[in-house]
Design an enzyme around this catalytic site. Structure first.
Site, PDB file in Angstrom:
ATOM      1  N   ASP A   1       9.057   3.580  -2.125  1.00  0.00           N
ATOM      2  CA  ASP A   1       8.996   2.734  -3.310  1.00  0.00           C
ATOM      3  C   ASP A   1       9.576   3.545  -4.453  1.00  0.00           C
ATOM      4  O   ASP A   1       9.857   4.741  -4.318  1.00  0.00           O
ATOM      5  CB  ASP A   1       7.531   2.338  -3.579  1.00  0.00           C
TER       6      ASP A   1
ATOM      7  N   ARG B   1      -0.255 -11.463 -11.605  1.00  0.00           N
ATOM      8  CA  ARG B   1       0.500 -10.220 -11.452  1.00  0.00           C
ATOM      9  C   ARG B   1       0.414  -9.482 -12.783  1.00  0.00           C
ATOM     10  O   ARG B   1       0.848  -9.998 -13.823  1.00  0.00           O
ATOM     11  CB  ARG B   1       1.965 -10.508 -11.120  1.00  0.00           C
TER      12      ARG B   1
ATOM     13  N   GLN C   1       2.544  -8.341  -0.721  1.00  0.00           N
ATOM     14  CA  GLN C   1       3.683  -7.551  -0.244  1.00  0.00           C
ATOM     15  C   GLN C   1       3.399  -6.982   1.147  1.00  0.00           C
ATOM     16  O   GLN C   1       4.267  -6.974   2.013  1.00  0.00           O
ATOM     17  CB  GLN C   1       3.983  -6.417  -1.226  1.00  0.00           C
TER      18      GLN C   1
ATOM     19  N   ARG D   1       8.293 -12.408   1.916  1.00  0.00           N
ATOM     20  CA  ARG D   1       7.317 -12.618   0.838  1.00  0.00           C
ATOM     21  C   ARG D   1       7.000 -14.102   0.721  1.00  0.00           C
ATOM     22  O   ARG D   1       5.845 -14.492   0.543  1.00  0.00           O
ATOM     23  CB  ARG D   1       7.870 -12.112  -0.512  1.00  0.00           C
TER      24      ARG D   1
ATOM     25  N   HIS E   1      -1.314  -4.445  -3.814  1.00  0.00           N
ATOM     26  CA  HIS E   1      -0.238  -5.439  -3.747  1.00  0.00           C
ATOM     27  C   HIS E   1      -0.312  -6.132  -2.376  1.00  0.00           C
ATOM     28  O   HIS E   1       0.584  -6.005  -1.541  1.00  0.00           O
ATOM     29  CB  HIS E   1       1.104  -4.721  -3.918  1.00  0.00           C
TER      30      HIS E   1
ATOM     31  N   CYS F   1       9.839  -2.254  -0.941  1.00  0.00           N
ATOM     32  CA  CYS F   1       9.375  -3.505  -1.549  1.00  0.00           C
ATOM     33  C   CYS F   1      10.326  -4.039  -2.623  1.00  0.00           C
ATOM     34  O   CYS F   1      10.173  -5.181  -3.052  1.00  0.00           O
ATOM     35  CB  CYS F   1       7.963  -3.333  -2.104  1.00  0.00           C
TER      36      CYS F   1
END
Length: 329
Positions: free
Chosen positions: A231, A108, A138, A317, A135, A272
């Site tokens: 987001d 990440r 996600q 997740r 991502h 998210c």
């Protein structure tokens, strides 16, 4: 139907076919059911997992750690000050070292190129836990959440509103195009995705039957939405853009007015996380003091409403990441 994904990287959802993604989602559902039934897994027994984090994380770190332990694996957290990645040692050299010691590597961080190099040189599966471009873990959690609410993915209408060129907007567009989800980005033109990526996704969508649309028109863009996704307006590393983003994106806040514009009583809200929906955090207080905003990309009314499925997403997740690790290891 099971698919042999052993040894595969997950750098972007482009790496997998529609059938393979459906398999990962089905595996996620199975693993989630077993978790809730208290059935312990052993699919990662004896496996050591490296978790590399240039960027801090709550959900990604915890999801990988718990998922690995649930299946008998051993996760090892490697923060940006714990290893020499790109400092005293090249990414390629670090990849080859870690690949000799670990069975899988999560990354990440900032540049997507870094996870690509890890994937090329490690010799073990590498999973993208977030980069500046994509991502994918996600998105798998998002799609599982959609499936749980609508019992399907194909022909759903997913609308993303806000910063239309960030890693979430990109990844949702890629995933939707593959899976046959009608996807609309509602954003000011200054924040539309890269034209080449739009072209690529529209080509993929033509094969799956999905529709990809980009618009600045809020009313037309959100009407008929099954899910509204947003987001943060300013991603990590872009803090200097706060004032400009607030000016651009305030009209695109997800609030009750926008929910009503969908004309769909069963619409759900996705995010998210973390979300700026009140002033009960340090950052939330600073934003209120500097800009006078108590809420940003989503109103607290919607965040805490029946429409919100954000904590289902957060839990998912773990289940989808568990599926990725078990399938590829």
């Amino acid at each position: 139907m099971a698919y042999n994904l052993k040894g595969r990287n997950l750098l972007t959802l482009k790496d997998f076919s529609k059938d393979e993604i459906n398999y990962l989602l089905s595996l996620s559902e199975d693993l989630k059911a077993k978790k809730r039934a208290g059935i312990e897994g052993k699919s990662l027994s004896g496996k050591n997992i490296a978790l590399i984090f240039e960027k801090p994380s709550t959900r990604t770190r915890c999801a990988f750690a718990v998922a690995a332990k649930d299946e008998g694996g051993m996760p090892e957290y490697l923060g940006k000050n714990d290893i020499q990645l790109g400092k005293k040692e090249t990414v390629a050299d670090t990849a080859r070292v870690l690949g000799r010691m670990f069975d899988g590597i999560e990354f990440r961080g900032y540049e997507h190129k870094t996870v690509e190099i890890l994937g090329e040189y490690a010799g073990v599966p590498v999973w993208n836990g977030l980069t500046d471009l994509y991502h994918p873990t996600q998105i798998l959690a998002d799609f599982l959440t959609l499936k749980e609410n609508f019992s399907k993915l194909e022909d759903l209408n997913l609308v993303y509103t806000g910063d239309g060129r960030n890693n979430m907007a990109n990844s949702l567009m890629v995933g939707s195009a593959i899976m046959g989800i009608n996807y609309t980005i509602v954003a000011p033109e200054e924040l539309w995705p890269d034209k080449d990526l739009i072209k690529e996704c529209k080509k993929t969508a033509a094969e799956s039957g999905a529709k990809i649309e980009i618009t600045a028109d809020i009313k037309d863009g959100v009407e008929g939405a099954d899910a509204i996704y947003t987001d943060v307006w300013v991603s990590m590393g872009e803090e200097a853009e706060f004032k400009k983003r607030i000016e651009l994106l305030t009209p695109y806040q997800v609030n009750m007015e926008m929910i009503k514009l969908t004309k769909n009583p069963d619409v759900i809200f996705l995010h998210c996380l973390p979300a700026y929906h009140n002033t009960e955090t340090e950052n939330g207080k600073k934003i209120f003091e500097e800009y006078g905003l108590k809420e940003m990309e989503v109103s607290d009314e919607i965040f805490e409403s029946k429409y919100s499925k954000v904590f289902d997403q957060a839990e998912n997740r773990m289940h989808t990441i568990k599926a990725v690790m078990t399938a590829t290891l």
